[in-house]
Design a protein around this motif. Structure first.
Motif, PDB file in Angstrom:
ATOM      1  N   GLU A  50       0.807  -1.219   0.000  1.00 22.32           N
ATOM      2  CA  GLU A  50       0.000   0.000   0.000  1.00 22.32           C
ATOM      3  C   GLU A  50       0.841   1.270   0.000  1.00 22.32           C
ATOM      4  O   GLU A  50       0.381   2.320  -0.452  1.00 22.32           O
ATOM      5  CB  GLU A  50      -0.948  -0.016   1.199  1.00 22.32           C
ATOM      6  N   ASP A  51       2.070   1.173   0.493  1.00 21.23           N
ATOM      7  CA  ASP A  51       2.916   2.374   0.524  1.00 21.23           C
ATOM      8  C   ASP A  51       3.217   2.896  -0.873  1.00 21.23           C
ATOM      9  O   ASP A  51       3.396   4.112  -1.063  1.00 21.23           O
ATOM     10  CB  ASP A  51       4.226   2.077   1.262  1.00 21.23           C
ATOM     11  N   VAL A  52       3.287   1.995  -1.850  1.00 20.37           N
ATOM     12  CA  VAL A  52       3.572   2.465  -3.203  1.00 20.37           C
ATOM     13  C   VAL A  52       2.419   3.327  -3.716  1.00 20.37           C
ATOM     14  O   VAL A  52       2.627   4.258  -4.509  1.00 20.37           O
ATOM     15  CB  VAL A  52       3.855   1.273  -4.151  1.00 20.37           C
ATOM     16  N   ILE A  53       1.218   3.081  -3.244  1.00 20.02           N
ATOM     17  CA  ILE A  53       0.075   3.938  -3.594  1.00 20.02           C
ATOM     18  C   ILE A  53       0.178   5.269  -2.856  1.00 20.02           C
ATOM     19  O   ILE A  53      -0.002   6.342  -3.450  1.00 20.02           O
ATOM     20  CB  ILE A  53      -1.255   3.243  -3.262  1.00 20.02           C
ATOM     21  N   ARG A  54       0.497   5.220  -1.564  1.00 22.23           N
ATOM     22  CA  ARG A  54       0.605   6.456  -0.758  1.00 22.23           C
ATOM     23  C   ARG A  54       1.659   7.400  -1.329  1.00 22.23           C
ATOM     24  O   ARG A  54       1.529   8.619  -1.267  1.00 22.23           O
ATOM     25  CB  ARG A  54       0.947   6.108   0.684  1.00 22.23           C
ATOM     26  N   ILE A  76      -6.877   4.937  -0.403  1.00 21.23           N
ATOM     27  CA  ILE A  76      -5.474   5.237  -0.121  1.00 21.23           C
ATOM     28  C   ILE A  76      -4.948   6.259  -1.130  1.00 21.23           C
ATOM     29  O   ILE A  76      -4.269   7.231  -0.763  1.00 21.23           O
ATOM     30  CB  ILE A  76      -4.618   3.958  -0.158  1.00 21.23           C
ATOM     31  N   ALA A  77      -5.287   6.044  -2.408  1.00 19.94           N
ATOM     32  CA  ALA A  77      -4.773   6.923  -3.458  1.00 19.94           C
ATOM     33  C   ALA A  77      -5.287   8.350  -3.331  1.00 19.94           C
ATOM     34  O   ALA A  77      -4.528   9.311  -3.486  1.00 19.94           O
ATOM     35  CB  ALA A  77      -5.135   6.358  -4.830  1.00 19.94           C
ATOM     36  N   VAL A  78      -6.562   8.512  -3.052  1.00 19.63           N
ATOM     37  CA  VAL A  78      -7.145   9.859  -3.092  1.00 19.63           C
ATOM     38  C   VAL A  78      -7.175  10.553  -1.741  1.00 19.63           C
ATOM     39  O   VAL A  78      -7.408  11.766  -1.673  1.00 19.63           O
ATOM     40  CB  VAL A  78      -8.568   9.830  -3.702  1.00 19.63           C
ATOM     41  N   GLU A  79      -6.926   9.811  -0.658  1.00 19.96           N
ATOM     42  CA  GLU A  79      -6.976  10.435   0.655  1.00 19.96           C
ATOM     43  C   GLU A  79      -5.633  10.425   1.387  1.00 19.96           C
ATOM     44  O   GLU A  79      -5.442  11.201   2.321  1.00 19.96           O
ATOM     45  CB  GLU A  79      -8.041   9.747   1.519  1.00 19.96           C
ATOM     46  N   GLU A  80      -4.713   9.570   0.967  1.00 24.82           N
ATOM     47  CA  GLU A  80      -3.451   9.463   1.697  1.00 24.82           C
ATOM     48  C   GLU A  80      -2.229   9.797   0.858  1.00 24.82           C
ATOM     49  O   GLU A  80      -1.110   9.759   1.363  1.00 24.82           O
ATOM     50  CB  GLU A  80      -3.314   8.044   2.275  1.00 24.82           C
ATOM     51  N   SER A  81      -2.395  10.115  -0.407  1.00 26.00           N
ATOM     52  CA  SER A  81      -1.254  10.499  -1.242  1.00 26.00           C
ATOM     53  C   SER A  81      -1.202  12.019  -1.385  1.00 26.00           C
ATOM     54  O   SER A  81      -2.182  12.720  -1.089  1.00 26.00           O
ATOM     55  CB  SER A  81      -1.361   9.856  -2.627  1.00 26.00           C
ATOM     56  N   ARG A  82      -0.087  12.534  -1.854  1.00 30.49           N
ATOM     57  CA  ARG A  82       0.126  13.981  -1.889  1.00 30.49           C
ATOM     58  C   ARG A  82      -0.826  14.682  -2.845  1.00 30.49           C
ATOM     59  O   ARG A  82      -1.400  15.727  -2.512  1.00 30.49           O
ATOM     60  CB  ARG A  82       1.582  14.269  -2.301  1.00 30.49           C
ATOM     61  N   PRO A  86      -6.642   9.611  -8.539  1.00 33.23           N
ATOM     62  CA  PRO A  86      -7.300   8.303  -8.431  1.00 33.23           C
ATOM     63  C   PRO A  86      -6.573   7.226  -9.239  1.00 33.23           C
ATOM     64  O   PRO A  86      -5.886   7.506 -10.224  1.00 33.23           O
ATOM     65  CB  PRO A  86      -8.701   8.556  -8.981  1.00 33.23           C
ATOM     66  N   LEU A  87      -6.751   5.993  -8.808  1.00 31.80           N
ATOM     67  CA  LEU A  87      -6.207   4.835  -9.506  1.00 31.80           C
ATOM     68  C   LEU A  87      -7.144   4.400 -10.625  1.00 31.80           C
ATOM     69  O   LEU A  87      -8.359   4.638 -10.577  1.00 31.80           O
ATOM     70  CB  LEU A  87      -6.023   3.669  -8.540  1.00 31.80           C
ATOM     71  N   LEU A  88      -6.568   3.724 -11.607  1.00 33.08           N
ATOM     72  CA  LEU A  88      -7.335   3.081 -12.668  1.00 33.08           C
ATOM     73  C   LEU A  88      -7.254   1.576 -12.421  1.00 33.08           C
ATOM     74  O   LEU A  88      -6.158   1.010 -12.349  1.00 33.08           O
ATOM     75  CB  LEU A  88      -6.726   3.441 -14.026  1.00 33.08           C
ATOM     76  N   PHE A  89      -8.412   0.902 -12.284  1.00 35.94           N
ATOM     77  CA  PHE A  89      -8.436  -0.538 -12.042  1.00 35.94           C
ATOM     78  C   PHE A  89      -8.697  -1.261 -13.359  1.00 35.94           C
ATOM     79  O   PHE A  89      -9.655  -0.939 -14.076  1.00 35.94           O
ATOM     80  CB  PHE A  89      -9.514  -0.896 -11.017  1.00 35.94           C
ATOM     81  N   THR A  90      -7.850  -2.245 -13.664  1.00 33.58           N
ATOM     82  CA  THR A  90      -7.905  -2.922 -14.957  1.00 33.58           C
ATOM     83  C   THR A  90      -8.033  -4.429 -14.764  1.00 33.58           C
ATOM     84  O   THR A  90      -7.616  -4.977 -13.740  1.00 33.58           O
ATOM     85  CB  THR A  90      -6.653  -2.619 -15.792  1.00 33.58           C
ATOM     86  N   GLU A  91      -8.590  -5.085 -15.770  1.00 34.67           N
ATOM     87  CA  GLU A  91      -8.787  -6.535 -15.701  1.00 34.67           C
ATOM     88  C   GLU A  91      -9.041  -7.079 -17.101  1.00 34.67           C
ATOM     89  O   GLU A  91      -9.414  -6.335 -18.005  1.00 34.67           O
ATOM     90  CB  GLU A  91      -9.978  -6.860 -14.782  1.00 34.67           C
TER      91      GLU A  91
END
Length: 743
Positions: A50-54, A76-82, A86-91
């Motif tokens: 998770e730190d890589v997201i932060r 984590i991405a939108v509330e704990e990073s500088r 937002p992240l993009l989720f892929t599948e």
């Protein structure tokens, strides 16, 4: 890109302001995609957790799905990073998410773009309800070597049919488009030539002429681009000595500059690092420079972009404007989905609960499965069977294999939620019918211990139904085969069953064309069912017992022997007087079943085609009319196919090329006249200088129920014309579909 603040829209300004605030490391993070592993305690992000997201070290994640997991990671991405990006989720959502539809090769056998758009739309609704933003589909590689395992993921051997279904899938994933929350961004893969590996071995070198590349393998990708596909994924293979992830001439010049593609180019799994294995880069730094120079925007899982890009900009080896262009494309994709306004808009638990495996999606899966089956043979009208036969014997390990019904890319499909062939048969017959099941043999091994038992049971049965073929895990990525017969002890089982003299029906489950000449000769009824998804068993029973009349047609040629491979209908004439000179001395040169072949429980006959003119100019259109009759005893659907041959040209032309198709439903004795319109895009060729033009001369048009039809008419084009621009890659019959939105 020169950015002038006073000329930008509010959304463009939002991205430029964000770019101006980002560090080089944060920019490289937006171009980095990592894998998420599922664990009992929640999602685990590879390469840093998770730190890589932060720390904004990742911009997109592969493998995270479900509202609970995606919401946690997005938080984590939108509330704990500088910068709160937002992240993009892929599948990989290839043929369904929770409700599984027929594998793409199977659904191509339906020859029904509207059906394909509807099943893809349903898959997008489910996947987006589970937090996914982007899918790595459609897979639109043309494949003419069935040894290659990934033939199961595409639409077969023909670029016209492949283009039609590529457009349908892109439109299905999009739906109405943003801000609709069921919009799924789509990815055309694998660019390009991946379906033509030497020896049929996955990841292997592809060696294609420029003409074959332009005429056969590129058209579905250009159609997808014209339909608005959001991303393109380069292939694992090399082409003409250049690995596709380093192929600037095709990625940058052809795709971006000539075709005008403005979306994302996403690497395949670890492929940036694999440029070193290809031998075009000696170090990770060189691999990144080569891939980035080819305009590959996102590095999937290798982590090399995050590791190398900042230093390359700082030491002047990479212009910051080039880096910014790639980051801008990623941010624009997120903005297009509305993630900056509401990063949780794809994370609604109530929506997820309401949209997975609904009665409506299961009904659609059953319809798609019914239309995807191909009746290869039906001697003496053995099929359909009566539901009140005293005793049916069902044999074959695949008959009771719920997992294999789902195919090789089952998304979030669950085997326990799928209907096996055996379950479907048991549910369809009358209460007076005894259904006996004996495995008999498996595709996995040479165990013969149950064959005698199956033989004895067959002696006491009215009809034997043998479900034979491949497990789902025998097709797909890294699942190439050197032979195309029935694996395991299935041939031995079939031989013993035929010895009984009882009627035998074979239901094939497979993800590729099989070479089964002895089966085709000796078995009276053969139904190609492929891997049909969640409703497979019910749909097979619908066809088997006549509740539904089969209508599918082969989207790929079936060889007699693996030695015929590659084999496809649109071959070219040789220079020999007799075709015998180009034949085998030990095998027929003809296919076992040709492209477009498929039978029905009724019969269809065709009148000769009539033309709106026998002479036209190069800029005029031609209308081809044909009347189709249902000459049998029951209602049915026929897939009417139109092929074109340019009789004499400045370069050699295929013996025929598909240029139109349509479904028509007819009652017994009913006839219908159909119109096909041909234009410059159909008549044109690439001349010896690779210029697109229509040449004068005679053409032959063929209209019938398969590529082997001889129902024909001829016309002449009286002059030549240069076709300006690139023309439309989307078939005329699909241009309305390409602009259609569907919910």
């Amino acid at each position: 890109m020169n950015v002038h603040a006073d000329s930008l829209t509010d959304k463009e300004q939002q991205i430029e302001q964000l770019l101006a605030r980002m560090t080089l490391e944060e920019k490289a993070g937006q171009l980095t995609q990592l894998v998420v592993q599922k664990s009992p305690t929640g999602p685990v992000v590879a390469n840093g957790g998770e730190d890589v997201i932060r720390h904004s070290g990742v911009g997109s994640l592969l493998g995270a799905s479900g509202v609970q997991d995606t919401r946690r990671l997005q938080q984590i991405a939108v509330e704990e990073s500088r910068l709160h990006i937002p992240l993009l989720f892929t599948e990989d959502v290839l043929h369904g998410f929770r409700t599984i539809f027929p594998v793409p090769l199977a659904e191509a056998a339906a020859w029904d773009p509207d059906l394909t758009q509807r099943t893809t739309r349903a898959a997008a609704v489910e996947a987006s309800a589970s937090g996914i933003h982007l899918t790595y589909a459609p897979m639109i590689d043309i494949a003419r070597d069935p040894r290659w395992g990934r033939v199961v993921e595409g639409s077969g051997e023909d670029p016209f049919l492949g283009s039609a279904l590529a457009v349908a899938r892109v439109r299905g994933f999009h739906g109405k488009g943003p801000p609709e929350v069921s919009t799924l961004l789509s990815t055309a893969k694998h660019f390009v030539g991946y379906g033509a590996p030497e020896g049929g071995r996955d990841y292997n070198t592809s060696d294609l002429s420029e003409r074959t590349l332009l005429e056969t393998y590129l058209p579905p990708f250009r159609a997808a681009v014209q339909a608005g596909v959001d991303a393109v994924m380069p292939a694992y293979n090399e082409l003409d000595g250049i690995p596709m992830h380093a192929n600037g001439p095709l990625l940058r010049e052809k795709l971006r500059e000539q075709w005008g593609f403005r979306g994302l180019i996403v690497s395949d799994f670890n492929s940036v690092r694999e440029l070193m294995l290809h031998g075009v880069a000696a170090t990770p730094t060189e691999a990144v420079k080569v891939a980035f120079g080819a305009t590959v925007d996102i590095d999937m899982v290798s982590g090399l972009y995050a590791q190398e890009l900042p230093a390359l900009v700082r030491n002047g080896q990479l212009a910051q404007s080039t880096l910014d262009s790639a980051v801008r494309r990623v941010l624009e994709a997120k903005q297009r989905l509305g993630l900056f306004d509401d990063p949780y808009r794809y994370s609604d638990a109530a929506r997820e609960k309401a949209n997975l495996l609904t009665p409506q999606s299961r009904a659609l899966a059953r319809e798609a499965a019914q239309k995807s089956m191909v009746l290869l043979k039906n001697e003496k009208a053995l099929l359909p069977l009566h539901k009140d036969l005293p005793k049916l014997l069902v044999v074959g390990a695949l008959a009771d294999d719920q997992r294999s019904t789902l195919g090789s890319w089952p998304g979030d499909g669950r085997a326990k939620e799928s209907i096996s062939v055996l379950q479907g048969i048991k549910g369809a017959v009358s209460s007076a019918t005894q259904v006996v099941y004996i495995q008999g043999a498996s595709p996995d091994d040479l165990d013969l211990s149950e064959i005698d038992k199956a033989h004895q049971a067959a002696l006491d049965a009215d009809v034997v139904i043998a479900v034979l073929g491949e497990r789902a895990n025998m097709s797909g990525e890294a699942r190439s085969r050197s032979s195309l017969g029935l694996p395991g002890a299935q041939d031995a089982l079939l031989s013993r069953l035929l010895e009984t003299g009882k009627p035998v029906v074979v239901i094939l489950m497979n993800g590729r064309p099989l070479a089964i000449p002895h089966l085709a000769e000796q078995v009276p009824a053969i139904l190609e069912s492929w891997f049909l998804g969640s409703e497979m068993g019910n749909a097979v029973a619908d066809i088997l017992f006549g509740d539904v009349n089969p209508s599918g047609k082969l989207p790929v040629t079936f060889p007699r022997a693996v030695g015929q491979v590659p084999i496809y209908y649109s071959q070219k004439h040789t220079g020999r007087q007799s075709n015998k000179d180009a034949a085998y001395i030990d095998q027929s040169v003809t296919p076992l079943y040709p492209f477009g072949h498929g039978l029905s429980y009724t019969t269809f006959t065709y009148d000769p085609p009539t033309l709106s003119a026998t002479q036209i100019t190069a800029t005029e259109t031609l209308t081809v009319q044909v009347t189709v009759h249902n000459s049998g005893q029951r209602e049915g659907e026929e897939i009417v196919q139109l092929y074109l041959h340019d009789n004499v040209a400045s370069v050699t032309r295929p013996v025929r090329a598909l240029r139109g198709f349509t479904r028509v439903r007819l009652k017994p004795g009913e006839a219908r006249t159909l119109d096909f319109v041909l234009d410059q895009d159909d008549f044109a060729l690439l001349d010896r200088y690779f210029l697109r033009r229509v040449e004068p001369g005679t053409f032959t048009v063929f209209v019938g129920g398969s590529s082997a039809t001889d129902n024909q008419a001829s016309f002449e084009i009286t002059n030549t014309a240069r076709v300006k621009g690139l023309g439309s890659a989307i078939p005329r019959m699909l241009r309305a579909l390409a602009n259609k939105t569907d919910e």
